[in-house]
Design an enzyme around this catalytic site. Structure first.
Site, PDB file in Angstrom:
ATOM      1  N   SER A  55     -48.525  -9.126 -16.589  1.00 29.50           N
ATOM      2  CA  SER A  55     -47.999  -8.388 -15.887  1.00 29.50           C
ATOM      3  C   SER A  55     -47.845  -7.410 -16.009  1.00 29.50           C
ATOM      4  CB  SER A  55     -45.999  -9.012 -16.805  1.00 29.50           C
ATOM      5  OG  SER A  55     -45.845  -7.842 -17.485  1.00 29.50           O
ATOM      6  N   LYS A  56     -46.290  -7.041 -14.845  1.00 29.10           N
ATOM      7  CA  LYS A  56     -47.046  -5.242 -14.263  1.00 29.10           C
ATOM      8  C   LYS A  56     -46.750  -4.776 -15.527  1.00 29.10           C
ATOM      9  CE  LYS A  56     -46.524  -6.513  -9.704  1.00 29.10           C
ATOM     10  NZ  LYS A  56     -45.247  -6.386  -7.990  1.00 29.10           N
ATOM     11  N   ARG A  57     -45.749  -5.249 -16.145  1.00 26.69           N
ATOM     12  CA  ARG A  57     -44.869  -4.184 -17.662  1.00 26.69           C
ATOM     13  C   ARG A  57     -46.289  -3.988 -18.412  1.00 26.69           C
ATOM     14  NH1 ARG A  57     -41.936  -6.672 -20.650  1.00 26.69           N
ATOM     15  NH2 ARG A  57     -41.639  -9.018 -19.565  1.00 26.69           N
ATOM     16  N   ARG A  58     -46.512  -5.304 -19.290  1.00 23.17           N
ATOM     17  CA  ARG A  58     -47.799  -5.241 -20.646  1.00 23.17           C
ATOM     18  C   ARG A  58     -49.109  -4.900 -20.002  1.00 23.17           C
ATOM     19  NH1 ARG A  58     -46.002 -10.980 -21.380  1.00 23.17           N
ATOM     20  NH2 ARG A  58     -47.173 -11.467 -19.924  1.00 23.17           N
ATOM     21  N   ASP A  59     -49.455  -5.045 -19.103  1.00 26.37           N
ATOM     22  CA  ASP A  59     -50.949  -4.804 -18.250  1.00 26.37           C
ATOM     23  C   ASP A  59     -51.109  -4.090 -17.036  1.00 26.37           C
ATOM     24  OD1 ASP A  59     -51.579  -7.231 -20.491  1.00 26.37           O
ATOM     25  OD2 ASP A  59     -50.130  -8.554 -18.627  1.00 26.37           O
TER      26      ASP A  59
END
Ligand code: GLU
Ligand code: ZN
Length: 490
Positions: free
Chosen positions: A257-261
């Site tokens: 995910s853009k947020r996590r990774d």
């Protein structure tokens, strides 16, 4: 090159489940990014699979920009996506097709579906659809309420009349995939404002562009029966095959995910990954070469890669393995090429000259181009930064640091000439004086040089010390030993 083991890597020796992909005429494939964000590694994975397929079979790799979602569309992001494809070396054939230029064709397809009775207008509000689903107690979704109401255009969206039966295809990666049409609601083709939905535009454009093989991410599997239903109802030629590539997941087996990774291809470029390493590593997600040689040029992989060998289960995007692959690629570069590629990661000409002085020694030791600057800063900076943890470990808590600095200063001052070999012998003599000896009286060189390294480079790791000091020169070496001695006493 070395064999790379690693989790997330698919065992290339495993038996193939489907026959090898055979292609009788030049295939046409496409990558169809929506310019709603930057190119992420999942998109690059699919793009690469398309590109390899086209190149292997002498086909065409087309680009279609799916830019019809005007609300989420960011035309400014398109250049970034194209830049990243170029950076990866995924050259496409012809000019990119812009989906927004083809709305007339999408509307014509919708009209044809309306005329044949495969589509109908609906005036239900989302609230009504929801309320009826709740009343039914069945699955949520549209119930076909307006199928036979004969509504005219303007009332609301245009829906596809899903026929009874099943819709199936043989997926090159997944094998037989089949959907019971009863589980597919009468989906929307045109929004109330007349604009085409993704499913309609996507399928109609593929047919118009003569796409023979649709290779895309697993997240599109559920849309594929609708895609097939639309083209069959239109009497258009369908692609000869689909391949739904595995999902990419992180170490917790969660979808990237853009947020996590870290998912943007540009961020990997900016960190100092080589494009060769990037496409090499991406090819290994869900696949492995039959001979087990994983680090190799993409041209070789093109000849070996077969979609029938791709493992459909989620593939672990393993940064550690990517770093390893990158290190192998960096070591494999010609020295000049390495220096040129590292140049943008260095702060200036002084740093570039410092790197040139130690070139191959640094090249062997970095896994990322961005690590290069830290390895040579001691050479070009007047006062290189001192790593506090290294200072504390070696100078404060380590054994006999002051003695080692004093003895080295004496030996290096007296040294005749200034070569790596001479420096090495001098520091060995200093080690004995400072008490770093083995039982047989020979110098114990595992730990002895550490104070010298920290004093002269500011760090406890770096390129080989003797060559580093040879490049640093006698005056600067002695000045730094003296400064460290003062700091240690103070
Ligand atoms: N625009 C779609 C996406 O970015 C492409 C889907 C497809 O490849 O068919 O997900
Ligand atoms: Zn309705």
């Amino acid at each position: 090159m070395a064999f790379l083991g690693g989790r997330g890597c698919f065992d290339g020796a495993r038996a193939r489940r489907y026959p090898r992909v055979t292609v009788t005429s030049p295939p046409v494939v496409r990558f169809a990014p929506s310019p709603t964000g930057y190119l992420h590694v999942g998109g690059a994975h699919s793009a690469l699979a398309n590109w390899m397929f086209a190149r292997r079979h002498g086909g065409r790799f087309l680009l279609r920009i799916e830019d019809t979602d005007t609300e989420r569309n960011r035309p400014d992001l398109l250049d970034g996506v194209l830049d990243m494809l170029r950076w990866l070396g995924l050259d496409w054939d012809g000019e990119p097709v812009h989906q927004s230029d083809r709305v007339g064709d999408h509307r014509a397809a919708a009209d044809a579906l309306l005329a044949s009775g495969d589509a109908y207008w609906c005036d239900c509000s989302p609230e009504q659809v929801q309320a009826r689903a709740k009343e039914r107690g069945g699955p949520p979704g549209y119930d076909g309420h307006c199928r036979d109401r004969g509504l005219a255009e303007g009332a609301g969206p245009l829906r596809f009349r899903v026929p009874p039966g099943t819709t199936a295809w043989t997926d090159l990666v997944r094998g037989e995939v089949s959907f019971d049409n009863a589980t597919i609601e009468d989906f929307v083709l045109l929004r109330s404002n007349g604009t085409p939905m993704f499913l309609l535009a996507n399928a109609v454009d593929d047919a118009a562009m003569g796409v023979t093989h649709v290779i895309r991410g697993e997240d599109h599997v559920n849309g594929t029966p609708k895609y097939l239903l639309i083209l069959r109802a239109l009497g258009r030629t369908e692609p000869t095959a689909f391949a739904h590539m595995p999902l990419l997941v992180n170490e917790s087996r969660k979808k990237l995910s853009k947020r996590r990774d870290d998912v943007s291809v540009a961020s990997y470029r900016d960190e100092g990954f080589l494009p060769e390493a990037m496409v090499n590593y991406l090819s290994l997600l869900g696949w492995g070469p039959p001979d087990g040689v994983e680090v190799r040029p993409i041209a070789e992989i093109v000849d070996l890669y077969d979609l029938a060998d791709v493992n459909p289960s989620p593939a672990f995007f393993d940064r550690k393995k990517l770093l390893h692959v990158n290190g192998e690629w960096i070591r494999g570069l010609a020295l000049d090429d390495f220096l040129a590629r590292a140049r943008p990661f260095l702060p200036g000409d002084d740093a570039a000259a410092a790197l040139a002085a130690l070139g191959p020694l640094v090249q062997e030791r970095v896994r990322l181009l961005s690590e290069v600057a830290d390895m040579v800063d001691f050479l070009w900076m007047d006062e290189p930064p001192v790593d506090d943890a290294a200072w504390d470990k070696v100078m404060v808590r380590g054994k006999a640091a002051p003695e080692m600095l004093d003895a080295s200063t004496a030996e290096l001052t007296a040294l005749e000439g200034w070569t790596a070999d001479g420096i090495s012998a001098a520091v060995e003599r200093a080690a004995i004086t400072a008490g770093f000896t083995k039982p047989d009286g020979s110098p114990q060189m595992a730990k002895a040089p550490a104070p010298v390294r920290v004093a002269t480079t500011g760090r406890s790791v770096g390129p080989p010390l003797w060559e580093s000091l040879a490049a640093l020169g006698r005056d600067r070496t002695l000045a730094r030993l003296a400064a460290a001695r003062v700091r240690l006493a103070g």
